[in-house]
Enzyme design. Sequence first.
Site: not given
Ligand code: PEP
Length: 258
Positions: A13-15, A99, A101, A171, A177, A217, A238-239
Site C-alpha cells: 500500500n503505497w498510500k 483502510h 486511514e 490491521e 505506520g 508495521s 505500507g512503509g
Molecule cells: C498500511 O498502510 O496498510 C500499513 C500496514 O502500513 P505500515 O506497514 O506502514 O504500518
Amino acid sequence: MNKSLRKPLIVGNWKMNKTPHECVELLDELIPMVAEVDRTDIIVCVPYVDLCAAVEKTRGTNIKVGAQNVHSAPKGSFTGEISAEMLLEIGAKSVIVGHSERRTYFGETNETVNLRARAALDAGLKTIICVGETLAERDADTTEEVVGFQTKIALQSVSAEQMANVVIAYEPVWAIGTGRNATTAQAQEVCAKIRSIIRKIYGEYISEHTNILYGGSMNAANCADLLNEPDIDGGLIGGASLKPVDFTVIVKAADDVN
Ligand code: PEP
C-alpha cells in the site's frame, strides 16, 4: 485447517507516495528482484494517478496493480471519486477498501465500506477489505467484538461466489505506520477469529480458501514469524512497500512458507 489451500499474498500500500515518474523508478528496481517468485501473489496498490504507469510497467511480470479505494456508485456527481469500471478499464485488478486511514480521516463507516466492497466485487475486482481495532478498543478488551462486527458488516450481501475475490486484511490501527507491530500471537488470534466468522457465514470450504492478511508495521525483520502463523496468509505492507529491498524480503518470506 490447511494453510496450503491458500496462495500467499503480499500487497503493497503505497498510500499517497510516488509520482508517476517515481512509481516507474520504484517498479524498475522491484520487478527484477521478485521475478523468480512464483508461489506468492504480489500486488502493489498505488495512487490513482500512478495506475496507468504501473499497469504499463508491470505488464508481463508477476506483479499486479491495484487501487487504494473505489466508490460504490457506477458514475455520477461524486467529485473526486473513482468507479470500479474506471479502474477495470485501465487494467487495475484489485482494490483496497476500508483502510483505517479512510475510516479515520475521511469518515468512512462500516456501511460505506460494505457498499464500496460490493461495488468492487460486482465489477470482479479482487477486494482487500481492511478491519482492525484502535488502541482504546484493544485496551478495553473489545478487539474481537470490534473486528468481528467490522467483518460481518463488510461482508453483508457479498455472495459465496464473490468470496473468491475477497481478501480480509487485519490491521490493528495502533500498529499502522507506528513501527509497533502486533505480536505473532495477537495477529494470529484475530486472524483466526476472522476466519471463524467467515466459516459461520459461508462454511468450511470458503473459510479455508479465503486469504487473511496481517498489516501493521510488517517489515523485513518481523515478517517471517508473522507469515508462518497458521491463519496469516500474507501481508498488507505500507512503509516497507516503498523500499524495494525490504518489500522483496517480505515477498520471499511469504514464498518460503509451507
Ligand atoms: C498500511 O498502510 O496498510 C500499513 C500496514 O502500513 P505500515 O506497514 O506502514 O504500518
